[in-house]
Design a protein around this motif. Structure first.
Motif, PDB file in Angstrom:
ATOM      1  N   GLU A 125     -66.808 -12.868-102.201  1.00 26.24           N
ATOM      2  CA  GLU A 125     -68.107 -13.251-101.657  1.00 26.24           C
ATOM      3  C   GLU A 125     -68.059 -14.643-101.050  1.00 26.24           C
ATOM      4  O   GLU A 125     -68.640 -14.904-100.001  1.00 26.24           O
ATOM      5  CB  GLU A 125     -69.185 -13.180-102.734  1.00 26.24           C
ATOM      6  N   MET A 126     -67.353 -15.544-101.714  1.00 25.37           N
ATOM      7  CA  MET A 126     -67.240 -16.902-101.180  1.00 25.37           C
ATOM      8  C   MET A 126     -66.509 -16.911 -99.843  1.00 25.37           C
ATOM      9  O   MET A 126     -66.806 -17.735 -98.985  1.00 25.37           O
ATOM     10  CB  MET A 126     -66.537 -17.812-102.178  1.00 25.37           C
ATOM     11  N   LEU A 127     -65.597 -15.989 -99.652  1.00 26.89           N
ATOM     12  CA  LEU A 127     -64.882 -15.903 -98.379  1.00 26.89           C
ATOM     13  C   LEU A 127     -65.728 -15.253 -97.292  1.00 26.89           C
ATOM     14  O   LEU A 127     -65.647 -15.639 -96.130  1.00 26.89           O
ATOM     15  CB  LEU A 127     -63.576 -15.115 -98.553  1.00 26.89           C
ATOM     16  N   SER A 128     -66.538 -14.279 -97.671  1.00 24.89           N
ATOM     17  CA  SER A 128     -67.313 -13.550 -96.665  1.00 24.89           C
ATOM     18  C   SER A 128     -68.705 -14.132 -96.443  1.00 24.89           C
ATOM     19  O   SER A 128     -69.251 -14.009 -95.361  1.00 24.89           O
ATOM     20  CB  SER A 128     -67.446 -12.087 -97.057  1.00 24.89           C
ATOM     21  N   SER A 129     -69.283 -14.717 -97.447  1.00 22.90           N
ATOM     22  CA  SER A 129     -70.633 -15.305 -97.423  1.00 22.90           C
ATOM     23  C   SER A 129     -71.696 -14.345 -96.880  1.00 22.90           C
ATOM     24  O   SER A 129     -72.557 -14.735 -96.116  1.00 22.90           O
ATOM     25  CB  SER A 129     -70.648 -16.624 -96.649  1.00 22.90           C
ATOM     26  N   THR A 130     -71.637 -13.086 -97.285  1.00 24.32           N
ATOM     27  CA  THR A 130     -72.633 -12.107 -96.857  1.00 24.32           C
ATOM     28  C   THR A 130     -73.739 -11.919 -97.885  1.00 24.32           C
ATOM     29  O   THR A 130     -74.770 -11.366 -97.564  1.00 24.32           O
ATOM     30  CB  THR A 130     -71.974 -10.736 -96.624  1.00 24.32           C
ATOM     31  N   LEU A 131     -73.507 -12.333 -99.115  1.00 24.74           N
ATOM     32  CA  LEU A 131     -74.407 -12.165-100.258  1.00 24.74           C
ATOM     33  C   LEU A 131     -74.548 -10.714-100.700  1.00 24.74           C
ATOM     34  O   LEU A 131     -75.428 -10.398-101.478  1.00 24.74           O
ATOM     35  CB  LEU A 131     -75.792 -12.757 -99.982  1.00 24.74           C
ATOM     36  N   LEU A 183     -71.691 -10.421-103.891  1.00 23.98           N
ATOM     37  CA  LEU A 183     -72.095 -11.246-105.023  1.00 23.98           C
ATOM     38  C   LEU A 183     -72.714 -10.410-106.139  1.00 23.98           C
ATOM     39  O   LEU A 183     -72.405 -10.587-107.314  1.00 23.98           O
ATOM     40  CB  LEU A 183     -73.082 -12.326-104.570  1.00 23.98           C
ATOM     41  N   ARG A 202     -84.476 -13.355 -94.466  1.00 25.96           N
ATOM     42  CA  ARG A 202     -83.736 -14.351 -93.685  1.00 25.96           C
ATOM     43  C   ARG A 202     -84.696 -14.972 -92.678  1.00 25.96           C
ATOM     44  O   ARG A 202     -85.409 -14.271 -91.975  1.00 25.96           O
ATOM     45  CB  ARG A 202     -82.568 -13.697 -92.958  1.00 25.96           C
TER      46      ARG A 202
END
Length: 150
Positions: A19-25, A28, A73
Protein backbone atom coordinates in the motif's frame (compact mmCIF):
# COMPACT_ATOMS: atom_id res chain seq x y z
CA UNK A 1 5.54 -24.81 9.70
CA UNK A 2 4.56 -21.30 10.74
CA UNK A 3 1.62 -20.78 13.03
CA UNK A 4 -1.42 -18.93 11.58
CA UNK A 5 -0.59 -15.97 13.83
CA UNK A 6 2.71 -15.44 11.98
CA UNK A 7 1.27 -16.10 8.53
CA UNK A 8 -1.49 -13.48 8.96
CA UNK A 9 0.93 -11.04 10.58
CA UNK A 10 3.46 -11.32 7.76
CA UNK A 11 0.69 -11.08 5.15
CA UNK A 12 -0.68 -7.95 6.84
CA UNK A 13 2.73 -6.28 6.92
CA UNK A 14 3.43 -7.18 3.28
CA UNK A 15 0.04 -5.78 2.20
CA UNK A 16 0.61 -2.55 4.13
CA UNK A 17 4.08 -2.25 2.55
CA UNK A 18 2.51 -2.70 -0.88
CA UNK A 19 0.00 0.00 0.00
CA UNK A 20 2.83 2.38 0.80
CA UNK A 21 4.24 1.75 -2.67
CA UNK A 22 0.94 2.14 -4.49
CA UNK A 23 -0.77 4.76 -2.29
CA UNK A 24 -4.24 3.78 -3.54
CA UNK A 25 -5.73 3.16 -0.06
CA UNK A 26 -7.34 -0.07 -1.31
CA UNK A 27 -4.68 -2.57 -0.24
CA UNK A 28 -4.49 -0.93 3.20
CA UNK A 29 -7.81 -2.42 4.30
CA UNK A 30 -6.72 -5.94 3.36
CA UNK A 31 -3.50 -5.44 5.33
CA UNK A 32 -5.36 -4.21 8.38
CA UNK A 33 -7.78 -7.14 8.12
CA UNK A 34 -4.83 -9.57 8.00
CA UNK A 35 -3.29 -7.94 11.09
CA UNK A 36 -6.64 -8.17 12.91
CA UNK A 37 -6.80 -11.82 11.97
CA UNK A 38 -3.25 -12.31 13.28
CA UNK A 39 -4.44 -10.95 16.63
CA UNK A 40 -7.55 -13.14 16.51
CA UNK A 41 -5.56 -16.32 15.76
CA UNK A 42 -3.19 -15.42 18.60
CA UNK A 43 -6.13 -15.18 20.99
CA UNK A 44 -7.99 -18.19 19.49
CA UNK A 45 -5.31 -20.59 18.16
CA UNK A 46 -7.87 -23.35 17.49
CA UNK A 47 -9.76 -21.24 14.89
CA UNK A 48 -10.04 -23.31 11.69
CA UNK A 49 -8.67 -22.18 8.34
CA UNK A 50 -12.15 -21.92 6.81
CA UNK A 51 -13.23 -19.54 9.57
CA UNK A 52 -10.01 -17.58 9.21
CA UNK A 53 -10.56 -17.07 5.48
CA UNK A 54 -14.22 -16.18 6.00
CA UNK A 55 -13.37 -13.62 8.70
CA UNK A 56 -10.55 -12.19 6.56
CA UNK A 57 -12.90 -11.75 3.60
CA UNK A 58 -15.60 -10.18 5.76
CA UNK A 59 -13.16 -7.79 7.49
CA UNK A 60 -11.46 -6.83 4.22
CA UNK A 61 -14.55 -6.21 2.16
CA UNK A 62 -16.51 -4.70 5.05
CA UNK A 63 -13.83 -2.18 5.93
CA UNK A 64 -13.31 -1.35 2.24
CA UNK A 65 -17.06 -0.78 1.79
CA UNK A 66 -17.28 1.42 4.90
CA UNK A 67 -14.26 3.42 3.79
CA UNK A 68 -15.69 3.94 0.27
CA UNK A 69 -18.99 5.07 1.80
CA UNK A 70 -17.44 7.82 3.88
CA UNK A 71 -14.38 8.78 1.86
CA UNK A 72 -14.92 11.58 -0.61
CA UNK A 73 -11.92 12.65 -2.64
CA UNK A 74 -11.83 16.40 -2.92
CA UNK A 75 -12.22 17.47 -6.49
CA UNK A 76 -10.06 20.39 -7.42
CA UNK A 77 -11.10 22.00 -10.62
CA UNK A 78 -8.18 24.34 -10.65
CA UNK A 79 -6.95 23.95 -14.21
CA UNK A 80 -4.59 26.88 -13.96
CA UNK A 81 -3.62 28.03 -17.42
CA UNK A 82 -5.99 25.55 -19.03
CA UNK A 83 -9.17 27.61 -19.44
CA UNK A 84 -10.14 27.25 -23.06
CA UNK A 85 -12.58 30.15 -23.04
CA UNK A 86 -9.81 32.52 -21.94
CA UNK A 87 -7.90 31.76 -25.14
CA UNK A 88 -10.72 32.75 -27.51
CA UNK A 89 -9.76 35.99 -29.22
CA UNK A 90 -5.97 35.52 -28.91
CA UNK A 91 -4.08 36.51 -32.04
CA UNK A 92 -1.29 34.55 -33.70
CA UNK A 93 0.56 34.32 -36.99
CA UNK A 94 -0.23 31.60 -39.54
CA UNK A 95 3.05 29.81 -40.34
CA UNK A 96 1.57 27.14 -42.65
CA UNK A 97 -1.40 28.09 -44.86
CA UNK A 98 -4.80 26.89 -43.68
CA UNK A 99 -7.99 26.33 -45.66
CA UNK A 100 -11.25 24.38 -45.32
CA UNK A 101 -9.53 21.49 -47.18
CA UNK A 102 -6.19 21.53 -45.35
CA UNK A 103 -5.06 22.12 -41.80
CA UNK A 104 -2.26 24.59 -41.20
CA UNK A 105 -0.16 25.81 -38.28
CA UNK A 106 -0.43 28.92 -36.13
CA UNK A 107 2.21 30.34 -33.81
CA UNK A 108 1.79 32.67 -30.84
CA UNK A 109 4.23 35.03 -29.13
CA UNK A 110 3.20 33.55 -25.77
CA UNK A 111 2.06 29.98 -25.23
CA UNK A 112 -1.60 29.11 -25.60
CA UNK A 113 -2.74 26.20 -23.42
CA UNK A 114 0.89 25.22 -22.89
CA UNK A 115 2.24 25.47 -26.45
CA UNK A 116 3.35 28.21 -28.83
CA UNK A 117 2.55 26.26 -32.03
CA UNK A 118 -0.80 24.68 -32.79
CA UNK A 119 -2.48 22.88 -35.65
CA UNK A 120 -5.07 25.25 -37.07
CA UNK A 121 -8.36 24.64 -38.86
CA UNK A 122 -10.39 27.32 -40.62
CA UNK A 123 -13.51 27.82 -42.73
CA UNK A 124 -11.63 30.20 -45.02
CA UNK A 125 -8.25 30.30 -46.72
CA UNK A 126 -5.58 32.08 -44.70
CA UNK A 127 -2.08 32.40 -46.15
CA UNK A 128 1.20 32.10 -44.24
CA UNK A 129 2.23 35.32 -42.50
CA UNK A 130 -1.36 36.51 -41.95
CA UNK A 131 -2.72 37.24 -38.48
CA UNK A 132 -5.49 34.96 -37.25
CA UNK A 133 -7.71 34.90 -34.19
CA UNK A 134 -8.76 31.85 -32.15
CA UNK A 135 -12.51 31.34 -32.39
CA UNK A 136 -12.72 27.87 -30.77
CA UNK A 137 -10.66 25.07 -29.26
CA UNK A 138 -11.53 21.75 -30.93
CA UNK A 139 -9.71 18.89 -29.26
CA UNK A 140 -6.04 19.37 -30.01
CA UNK A 141 -6.63 21.93 -32.77
CA UNK A 142 -7.50 25.60 -32.79
CA UNK A 143 -10.25 26.90 -35.05
CA UNK A 144 -9.10 30.26 -36.35
CA UNK A 145 -10.37 33.03 -38.60
CA UNK A 146 -8.57 35.86 -40.37
CA UNK A 147 -8.04 38.87 -38.11
CA UNK A 148 -10.08 41.82 -39.31
CA UNK A 149 -8.84 45.39 -38.90
CA UNK A 150 -10.84 47.52 -36.51
Amino acid sequence: MLEPFWIWGILGLVLIALEMLSSTLYILWFGIAALCLALLTYLLPALGIAWQLLIFAALSLGSLAVWKQFYRREKNNFNIGQSRSDEIGRTGIIIEPVSPRQNGMIEFAQGVLGSRRWEAVASEEIEAGAEAVIVAVEGNRLRVSRKTAH
